[in-house]
Motif scaffolding. Structure first.
Motif, PDB file in Angstrom:
ATOM      1  N   ARG A 223      36.230  44.331  31.825  1.00  0.00           N
ATOM      2  CA  ARG A 223      38.881  43.387  32.066  1.00  0.00           C
ATOM      3  C   ARG A 223      39.296  44.513  32.733  1.00  0.00           C
ATOM      4  O   ARG A 223      40.265  44.553  33.471  1.00  0.00           O
ATOM      5  CB  ARG A 223      38.970  42.941  30.951  1.00  0.00           C
ATOM      6  CG  ARG A 223      40.130  42.246  31.446  1.00  0.00           C
ATOM      7  CD  ARG A 223      40.365  40.837  30.160  1.00  0.00           C
ATOM      8  NE  ARG A 223      41.290  41.881  28.896  1.00  0.00           N
ATOM      9  CZ  ARG A 223      42.261  41.415  29.341  1.00  0.00           C
ATOM     10  NH1 ARG A 223      42.760  40.544  29.717  1.00  0.00           N
ATOM     11  NH2 ARG A 223      43.443  42.557  27.907  1.00  0.00           N
ATOM     12  N   ARG A 224      39.110  45.723  31.939  1.00  0.00           N
ATOM     13  CA  ARG A 224      39.936  46.558  32.493  1.00  0.00           C
ATOM     14  C   ARG A 224      39.462  47.481  34.523  1.00  0.00           C
ATOM     15  O   ARG A 224      40.561  47.158  34.800  1.00  0.00           O
ATOM     16  CB  ARG A 224      39.560  48.322  31.947  1.00  0.00           C
ATOM     17  CG  ARG A 224      40.073  48.028  30.494  1.00  0.00           C
ATOM     18  CD  ARG A 224      41.607  48.937  30.691  1.00  0.00           C
ATOM     19  NE  ARG A 224      41.843  48.399  29.108  1.00  0.00           N
ATOM     20  CZ  ARG A 224      42.184  49.214  27.902  1.00  0.00           C
ATOM     21  NH1 ARG A 224      41.265  50.140  27.810  1.00  0.00           N
ATOM     22  NH2 ARG A 224      42.750  48.682  26.378  1.00  0.00           N
ATOM     23  N   SER A 225      38.365  47.912  34.655  1.00  0.00           N
ATOM     24  CA  SER A 225      37.916  47.818  35.646  1.00  0.00           C
ATOM     25  C   SER A 225      38.120  46.568  36.643  1.00  0.00           C
ATOM     26  O   SER A 225      38.348  47.026  37.570  1.00  0.00           O
ATOM     27  CB  SER A 225      36.330  48.439  35.928  1.00  0.00           C
ATOM     28  OG  SER A 225      35.383  47.665  35.198  1.00  0.00           O
ATOM     29  N   ASP A 226      37.119  46.002  36.631  1.00  0.00           N
ATOM     30  CA  ASP A 226      37.274  44.181  37.765  1.00  0.00           C
ATOM     31  C   ASP A 226      37.221  42.981  37.259  1.00  0.00           C
ATOM     32  O   ASP A 226      36.521  42.384  36.450  1.00  0.00           O
ATOM     33  CB  ASP A 226      35.821  44.761  37.976  1.00  0.00           C
ATOM     34  CG  ASP A 226      35.557  43.843  39.140  1.00  0.00           C
ATOM     35  OD1 ASP A 226      36.344  43.210  39.834  1.00  0.00           O
ATOM     36  OD2 ASP A 226      34.139  43.103  39.475  1.00  0.00           O
ATOM     37  N   ALA A 227      38.340  42.953  36.546  1.00  0.00           N
ATOM     38  CA  ALA A 227      39.231  41.920  35.680  1.00  0.00           C
ATOM     39  C   ALA A 227      38.598  40.725  36.555  1.00  0.00           C
ATOM     40  O   ALA A 227      38.011  39.772  35.854  1.00  0.00           O
ATOM     41  CB  ALA A 227      40.388  41.581  35.525  1.00  0.00           C
ATOM     42  N   ALA A 228      38.556  40.494  37.988  1.00  0.00           N
ATOM     43  CA  ALA A 228      38.390  39.117  38.018  1.00  0.00           C
ATOM     44  C   ALA A 228      37.095  38.655  38.685  1.00  0.00           C
ATOM     45  O   ALA A 228      36.073  37.355  38.140  1.00  0.00           O
ATOM     46  CB  ALA A 228      38.803  39.424  40.398  1.00  0.00           C
ATOM     47  N   ALA A 229      36.034  39.877  37.632  1.00  0.00           N
ATOM     48  CA  ALA A 229      34.943  39.297  38.005  1.00  0.00           C
ATOM     49  C   ALA A 229      34.219  38.513  36.588  1.00  0.00           C
ATOM     50  O   ALA A 229      33.191  37.920  36.910  1.00  0.00           O
ATOM     51  CB  ALA A 229      33.713  40.099  37.507  1.00  0.00           C
ATOM     52  N   LEU A 230      35.463  37.785  35.524  1.00  0.00           N
ATOM     53  CA  LEU A 230      35.062  37.357  34.274  1.00  0.00           C
ATOM     54  C   LEU A 230      35.556  36.007  34.504  1.00  0.00           C
ATOM     55  O   LEU A 230      35.556  35.733  33.859  1.00  0.00           O
ATOM     56  CB  LEU A 230      36.329  38.199  32.794  1.00  0.00           C
ATOM     57  CG  LEU A 230      35.425  39.945  33.201  1.00  0.00           C
ATOM     58  CD1 LEU A 230      36.538  40.325  32.031  1.00  0.00           C
ATOM     59  CD2 LEU A 230      34.088  40.176  32.513  1.00  0.00           C
ATOM     60  N   GLY A 231      36.008  36.174  35.519  1.00  0.00           N
ATOM     61  CA  GLY A 231      36.717  34.579  35.709  1.00  0.00           C
ATOM     62  C   GLY A 231      35.881  34.292  37.426  1.00  0.00           C
ATOM     63  O   GLY A 231      35.158  34.211  37.576  1.00  0.00           O
ATOM     64  N   VAL A 232      36.168  32.718  37.297  1.00  0.00           N
ATOM     65  CA  VAL A 232      35.655  31.586  38.605  1.00  0.00           C
ATOM     66  C   VAL A 232      36.734  32.303  40.169  1.00  0.00           C
ATOM     67  O   VAL A 232      38.293  31.682  40.274  1.00  0.00           O
ATOM     68  CB  VAL A 232      35.681  30.327  37.975  1.00  0.00           C
ATOM     69  CG1 VAL A 232      34.032  29.997  38.715  1.00  0.00           C
ATOM     70  CG2 VAL A 232      35.302  30.504  36.778  1.00  0.00           C
ATOM     71  N   PRO A 233      36.636  32.501  41.359  1.00  0.00           N
ATOM     72  CA  PRO A 233      37.383  32.568  42.066  1.00  0.00           C
ATOM     73  C   PRO A 233      37.560  30.529  42.476  1.00  0.00           C
ATOM     74  O   PRO A 233      36.286  30.180  42.974  1.00  0.00           O
ATOM     75  CB  PRO A 233      36.328  32.893  43.069  1.00  0.00           C
ATOM     76  CG  PRO A 233      35.366  33.063  42.571  1.00  0.00           C
ATOM     77  CD  PRO A 233      34.947  32.914  41.379  1.00  0.00           C
ATOM     78  N   LEU A 234      38.837  30.424  42.202  1.00  0.00           N
ATOM     79  CA  LEU A 234      39.136  28.883  42.489  1.00  0.00           C
ATOM     80  C   LEU A 234      39.520  28.788  43.697  1.00  0.00           C
ATOM     81  O   LEU A 234      39.670  27.061  44.112  1.00  0.00           O
ATOM     82  CB  LEU A 234      40.034  28.314  41.742  1.00  0.00           C
ATOM     83  CG  LEU A 234      39.562  28.798  40.249  1.00  0.00           C
ATOM     84  CD1 LEU A 234      40.812  28.513  39.245  1.00  0.00           C
ATOM     85  CD2 LEU A 234      38.465  27.311  39.917  1.00  0.00           C
ATOM     86  N   ASP A 235      40.318  29.755  44.155  1.00  0.00           N
ATOM     87  CA  ASP A 235      40.922  29.550  45.627  1.00  0.00           C
ATOM     88  C   ASP A 235      40.778  29.815  46.416  1.00  0.00           C
ATOM     89  O   ASP A 235      41.794  31.175  47.085  1.00  0.00           O
ATOM     90  CB  ASP A 235      42.543  29.376  45.170  1.00  0.00           C
ATOM     91  CG  ASP A 235      43.252  28.310  46.081  1.00  0.00           C
ATOM     92  OD1 ASP A 235      42.877  27.365  46.958  1.00  0.00           O
ATOM     93  OD2 ASP A 235      44.793  28.747  46.318  1.00  0.00           O
ATOM     94  N   PRO A 236      39.849  29.573  47.716  1.00  0.00           N
ATOM     95  CA  PRO A 236      38.737  28.689  47.504  1.00  0.00           C
ATOM     96  C   PRO A 236      37.464  28.919  46.936  1.00  0.00           C
ATOM     97  O   PRO A 236      37.396  30.302  46.015  1.00  0.00           O
ATOM     98  CB  PRO A 236      37.934  28.916  48.979  1.00  0.00           C
ATOM     99  CG  PRO A 236      38.163  30.537  49.466  1.00  0.00           C
ATOM    100  CD  PRO A 236      39.609  30.969  48.720  1.00  0.00           C
ATOM    101  N   LEU A 237      36.863  27.920  46.611  1.00  0.00           N
ATOM    102  CA  LEU A 237      35.664  28.154  44.723  1.00  0.00           C
ATOM    103  C   LEU A 237      35.275  28.662  45.401  1.00  0.00           C
ATOM    104  O   LEU A 237      34.193  28.850  46.557  1.00  0.00           O
ATOM    105  CB  LEU A 237      35.000  26.065  45.272  1.00  0.00           C
ATOM    106  CG  LEU A 237      34.387  26.186  43.440  1.00  0.00           C
ATOM    107  CD1 LEU A 237      35.833  26.880  42.415  1.00  0.00           C
ATOM    108  CD2 LEU A 237      34.311  24.786  43.963  1.00  0.00           C
TER     109      LEU A 237
END
Lengths: 379, 539, 303
Positions: free
Chosen positions: A319-333
């Motif tokens: 989460r500290r280093s690469d928070a986006a990797a913990l989620g799903v890219p939604l826009d765009p999917l």
């Protein structure tokens, strides 16, 4: 830490260790919406539960939590369709949108359901479902009654009260059933509101009788015995407990509110918790109670807690280093990332399934009555 | 060990004290048996010893009670927990935990004993009580006798100097009761524990008692040598009654002693069996009745025919399927297969009881369940009776006059809960008899009744069968069966294993033989009255 | 505070890409000079920049983009704005930004004053001549006053096809025969909307647009709204060409931006590879669960 070469003797791992492990796993997934990570955590929880749950009735409860999780995902999807923010690209379910007056601007009723938004809602639901599955795993792995037994002295009486309460519910159901059957003997099969007093009165009397008998039995077995405590010590206990509670409340506020000065946050909270623990310890000294066959805390317990903590720490590092990797890219999917560190952390949490001692075999039940043999005739 | 000095106990609102000026003394290692009629104050006396009176129940206690040197004025029950162990009537109601091992340890945990001591004592106690194989078992799954033994064990582990037991066998079948009583006597003999036990089946404990405490009318308590006190006590088991009638001195307290005295009777020419009265026509025909609870088969294909003018006793272990059979016969309980038909006279027409609705059914078959008080939900006896008249469509006052026949003198405005066990049973019986069913089933009616209460019940049942009704009584009480039943049906594991006239079934069985039969065997006598009738004059 | 943050989360009636259709014109690095554009004010500790998004952007999000700002949305709430031109760097843009450090969204009518928006950035449709403001911090209004502009001199008598025709929100688009999606995704150039349709759409728009423009002093002619970049608005199909290409390229840029960023974040492989890897991992775990479950069940039944 590592598992010994010969498999350890079967024994129940300390319930608190399972709870800490499960909390670690739940903390790990609490900031994650990446379905790869969530489903990995879910599989890890299921794996550990299946291989290390005991034989108590509680141990069968994991399935219920899974159902609850599925229900939550479903509700989340339905709510998304009803009032959710419908963003993203392909419309998968065209629906008319209900216009709301300007003071309710920002709330959408219905409207086209779009894939991106729906995926977002489902992953949010899945996150909650997996957290609940973690708690369910703890509940199936750790007998709550044993957990209550390992409460510190000052809280042990609460533990007894909870155990008694748990056993009251089946008794109550039993007496309701019995009274309902007895009513039929008087030719009274009325149902609904008129029947309530006729059932409630005998049931209530029965329950009261039982409670009084139980209270009397507990009293004569020494429940609530106290050691003599000096008044000064008693005052100190009270001061510690109250002060600890107050400081914890202030500290929690300080942690949550960003506008308060820094010292009001963690330091005060830590002091409050420490004071409360001191109060509990002092209070426990007045209680002479001991515990029969307390669950030991050995390497397996440390290992279990450590594995849970490892999952939480690994996810936190990602989460500290690469928070986006913990989620799903939604826009765009897009396809979610596969953060290797977080995955490794979650897989470490599965180690207790193999490295802790196996649970003890089920206790022998009372000798079942054998089916009668026809030749068993009275002399 | 236990000293009561001029103790009087009175409760608020009562006109006279429950106990009056009681002085008694029980020494270390003695077994004291407390006897008395139901409601005479036995439980209050025990409560005074354990400190529950007045700390838990309220009321006023005058005088002083000292147990192991501690005065109960300054010591609450929990402060006496290390010297006094208490075992109640219903073991399940007193369990705090849910497995055998934890229950045994609970008292020690409260006293703060060390871990190794606890471990050692739990193992010892498991061995003493012979329940080592049940250590991990859930308490609710044990049989009644096992539960009561665990309850005794759970007070034993704290090594108390005194154990007080309030009717420990009242809920148990004969075998379970034997186990528990054997345990109690073993405590006295091997462990030198002082035991105070109140018991309504005096015949079982009397022979082991070192001292007898008799709680009489108006709270007067006498203590003395068992044989001495029994001469005048208002409760007496058959062996004592026989001894009193025969004028034996000293009074024999055990079957063995009485048997030696009764030797001349045994050498009398064996009297012919009294002719069995020809049974009337069948009132109820049950065919292949099967009841299952989940996977457990409670009743397995039982055939039973109930005839007019006959009291049938249904006997068997706890869990043998007696209650399930009674509920199935009445028609309210579950039944998997089979038929229950009510026959009308000698003709072949019959009614399927189970097809009727609840109100109609109770006019054919009445049932008094095990916890009879479940049937009562109004707040006065009068209201219950009036409601029963309405339910049954009888003239007002029918129930009341039945009640006056069964138990005279119960005021209309009394709350059912304030009645004694026997009076409450009478009210329930009257309520069920208001519908005037030809077949009446009673599930364990003798529980909690003393000898006088049982005699009253016996007379009431006798009057019913004389009017051509059929009565079934399920019971563990062999003495009651010997005196009131014409026919005995023994069940085991859901099947009928014996069915025949009382004398045939009961005398042959070691578990079910009444005391008089044991004393006078091979004579066919079952009750003191039989002996009186046959012998005529005591020798 | 919390309420404001929630409100700043967009109520998505419009889709971000749709707004791009209005961004036919290049941005101006100053407040708009006339009612033909939306003034965009962005203020942070890095300074204040005021630009003009020409034409009539469909949403505040679109106005920001057409004014040349690059935007990053919050990952889990893609309707909420996280960064403008890469500021703030410290926020990972996964969860909602904290109430003490977020882009607060304000809007003001022509000549009016700032109002904290009750509608999300992607939901607010700024009228030409009005202003939108973004101030980083804990929710204070931008320090710069909203623009006061007058209507430009009419250079053509044509109605406002550029603004009216591609109005993209699904609700309004129902008047057009084309599906809303195709309207929003592909600007007028490719859908070749007939002029009659545009006119009809414009007519239905008129009552909505009128109140916004009539009070302004210079709005003598409500039909006049040529944009400086439009060579001629006589033919609606002609105006479509440049705007189509412009929006196309800019929307591509926006779409490509995050994707590129993600693929380079070192979490391994392309989408397909990740899908395969993750699937294999989960399948392995599931079979492990099944295996352990079966083994224990067998162990128990054999006891």
């Amino acid at each position: 830490m590592a598992g010994p070469l010969t498999p350890p003797l079967p024994r129940a791992v300390h319930p608190a260790a399972w709870w800490l492990w499960a909390i670690g796993l739940a903390v790990a997934v609490s900031t994650v919406t990446n379905p790869f990570l969530l489903l990995t955590a879910l599989s890890v929880a299921a794996l550990v539960v299946l291989s290390r749950r005991g034989s108590s009735p509680w141990a069968r409860s994991f399935r219920l939590y899974l159902w609850l999780g599925g229900f939550i995902v479903g509700v989340r999807a339905v709510l998304h369709v009803l009032v959710g923010l419908k963003f993203g690209e392909p419309v998968i379910l065209p629906l008319p949108e209900v216009s709301l007056p300007s003071w309710a601007a920002g709330i959408n009723l219905l409207g086209d359901v779009r894939l991106d938004g729906l995926v977002g809602a489902l992953t949010e639901g899945l996150r909650l479902a997996v957290m609940i599955a973690c708690i369910g795993a703890a509940n199936s792995l750790a007998n709550p009654k044993r957990l209550l037994r390992s409460l510190p002295g000052a809280l042990s009486e609460i533990g007894s009260a909870v155990v008694v309460t748990i056993s009251v519910a089946p008794q109550l159901a039993e007496s309701v059933q019995r009274v309902m059957r007895a009513r039929a003997l008087r030719g009274d099969t009325a149902r609904g509101i008129r029947a309530v007093p006729r059932v409630a009165l005998p049931v209530l009397e029965d329950t009261l009788d039982r409670s009084l008998m139980l209270a009397s039995a507990m009293d004569s077995r020494g429940y609530g015995r106290r050691r003599e405590v000096a008044p000064g010590r008693r005052a100190l206990t009270a001061a510690c407990t109250l002060g600890g509670l107050l400081a914890s409340a202030v500290g929690t506020y300080g942690v949550l509110d960003a506008t308060t000065p820094g010292w009001m946050g963690l330091p005060v909270l830590a002091a409050g918790v420490a004071l409360s623990l001191l109060g509990i310890w002092l209070g426990g000294a007045a209680n002479a109670r001991t515990t029969y066959r307390p669950d030991p805390w050995r390497a397996a317990e440390w290992l279990t807690v450590g594995c849970g903590a490892a999952a939480a720490v690994a996810v936190q590092l990602v989460r500290r280093s690469d928070a986006a990797a913990l989620g799903v890219p939604l826009d765009p999917l897009g396809v979610p990332a596969l953060p290797l560190l977080a995955l490794a952390g979650l897989l470490v949490a599965a180690l207790p399934a193999f490295l802790t001692p196996e649970p003890p075999p089920p206790a022998p039940r009372s000798v079942a009555r054998p089916r009668p043999v026809a030749t068993e005739v009275h002399p | 060990m236990i000293e009561l000095d001029r103790v009087s106990v009175s409760f608020e609102g009562a006109t006279e004290p429950v106990l009056r000026d009681v002085s008694l003394r029980v020494d270390e290692g003695e077994l004291a048996l407390v006897v008395g009629r139901t409601g005479s104050g036995k439980s209050t006396l025990l409560g005074a010893i354990t400190g529950h009176v007045p700390h838990f129940t309220g009321g006023t206690l005058a005088g002083s009670v000292r147990v192991a040197g501690r005065d109960t004025r300054e010591h609450r029950p929990r402060d006496l927990a290390d010297v006094v162990g208490v075992v109640g009537q219903d073991p399940l109601a007193g369990f705090v935990t849910d497995t055998v091992e934890e229950e045994l340890a609970y008292g020690m945990e409260q006293l703060g004993l060390g871990a190794s001591t606890m471990r050692k004592r739990v193992e010892e106690t498991l061995d003493v009580l012979g329940i080592a194989d049940l250590r991990g078992a859930a308490l609710r799954e044990l049989s009644g006798g096992q539960q009561q033994r665990v309850a005794i064990g759970s007070v034993l582990t704290t090594h108390p100097k005194v154990i007080v037991l309030d009717e420990p066998t009242s809920a148990l079948d004969p075998t379970g009761a034997e186990d528990v009583l054997a345990t109690i006597t073993r405590l006295v003999h091997d462990l030198a524990v002082t035991v105070v036990v109140a018991e309504h089946r005096i015949e079982r404990v009397l022979q082991y008692a070192d001292t007898l405490v008799h709680v009489g009318a108006h709270g007067v308590v006498t203590q003395g040598d068992p044989a001495q006190v029994m001469l005048t006590a208002d409760v007496a088991p058959p062996v004592v009654e026989l001894g009193r009638w025969a004028g034996w001195s000293p009074l024999p307290l055990s079957v063995r002693d009485a048997r030696r005295r009764a030797a001349p009777w045994r050498s009398l020419p064996t009297a012919p069996r009294p002719p069995v009265a020809a049974p009337g026509h069948a009132l109820l025909d049950a065919r292949r009745v099967t009841v299952t609870h989940g996977t457990v088969v409670a009743v397995a294909e039982v055939d039973l025919s109930l005839r007019a003018g006959e009291v049938t006793a249904l006997m068997g272990r706890n869990g043998a399927g007696k209650s399930s059979l009674l509920w199935a016969l009445q028609g309210s309980g579950p039944m998997r297969s089979g038929s229950v038909r009510r026959r009308h006279g000698t003709t072949s027409d019959a009614t399927d009881v189970r097809a009727l609705d609840a109100a109609e059914r109770r006019r054919h078959v009445g049932l008094v369940p095990q916890s009879a008080a479940d049937l009562l939900y109004l707040d006065t006896v009068g209201a219950e009776c009036a409601q029963a008249d309405r339910e049954s469509g009888r003239d007002p006052g029918t129930c009341r006059s039945l009640l006056d026949d069964l138990a005279p003198g119960i005021p209309d405005d009394r709350h059912p809960r304030d009645l004694s066990e026997g009076q409450r049973l009478a009210v329930v019986l009257a309520v069920q008899l208001t519908a005037d069913p030809p077949v009446l089933l009673l599930d364990e009616p003798t529980r909690g009744l003393d000898y006088a209460g049982k005699a009253a019940l016996r007379r009431a049942l006798r009057r019913l069968v004389e009017r051509g009704r059929s009565v079934v009584v399920s019971t563990h009480d062999v003495e009651f069966v010997a005196e009131s039943a014409d026919r005995v049906v023994v069940m085991a594991a859901g099947e009928v294993v014996a069915d025949g006239p009382t004398a045939d079934v009961v005398v042959a069985s070691p578990a079910f033989a009444p005391q008089v039969a044991k004393i006078t065997s091979p004579q066919p006598w079952l009750t003191v009255d039989d002996v009186r009738y046959a012998v005529g004059e005591p020798s | 505070m919390l309420l404001r943050r929630l409100l700043s989360l967009a109520a998505a009636t419009a889709v971000g890409a749709a707004a791009l259709t209005g961004a036919a014109a290049p941005a101006q690095a100053a407040a708009c000079s006339s009612t033909s554009g939306v003034t965009v004010v962005v203020q942070s500790s890095n300074g204040t920049s005021v630009r003009c998004a020409s034409g009539d952007p469909g949403s505040a999000w679109g106005a920001l983009q057409s004014a040349g700002f690059s935007l990053t949305a919050v990952q889990r709430f893609p309707d909420a704005l996280c960064r403008i031109d890469g500021f703030p760097k410290s926020d990972p843009c996964v969860n909602m930004p904290p109430a003490s450090a977020y882009w607060s969204f304000w809007h003001a009518p022509n000549g009016g004053s700032w109002t904290y928006s009750q509608i999300g950035i992607k939901g607010w449709d700024p009228k030409p001549g009005s202003s939108v403001g973004f101030r980083f911090g804990s929710g204070t209004a931008p320090g710069t006053q909203p623009a006061t502009v007058s209507a430009p001199k009419p250079t053509t008598a044509a109605p406002r096809p550029t603004t009216a025709a591609p109005k993209p929100t699904p609700r309004r688009a129902t008047t057009a025969p084309n599906t809303p999606r195709s309207t929003t995704q592909a600007p007028s150039g490719r859908t070749t909307a007939p002029p009659a349709t545009s006119g009809a759409a414009g007519a239905t728009r008129a009552p909505n647009a009128a109140p916004g423009t009539t009070p302004t002093p210079g709005a003598a002619s409500p039909t006049a709204s040529p944009t400086p970049s439009t060579p001629s608005s006589a033919s609606p199909s002609a105006t479509g060409e440049p705007s189509a290409s412009a929006s196309e390229s800019s929307s591509d840029a926006v779409a490509a931006g995050p994707t590129d960023g993600r693929s380079s974040d070192g979490s391994g492989g392309s989408g397909t590879a990740r899908l395969l890897g993750g699937g294999a991992l989960l399948a392995g775990l599931a079979s492990a669960v099944a295996f352990v479950g079966l083994r224990r069940r067998q162990a128990q039944t054999s006891v």
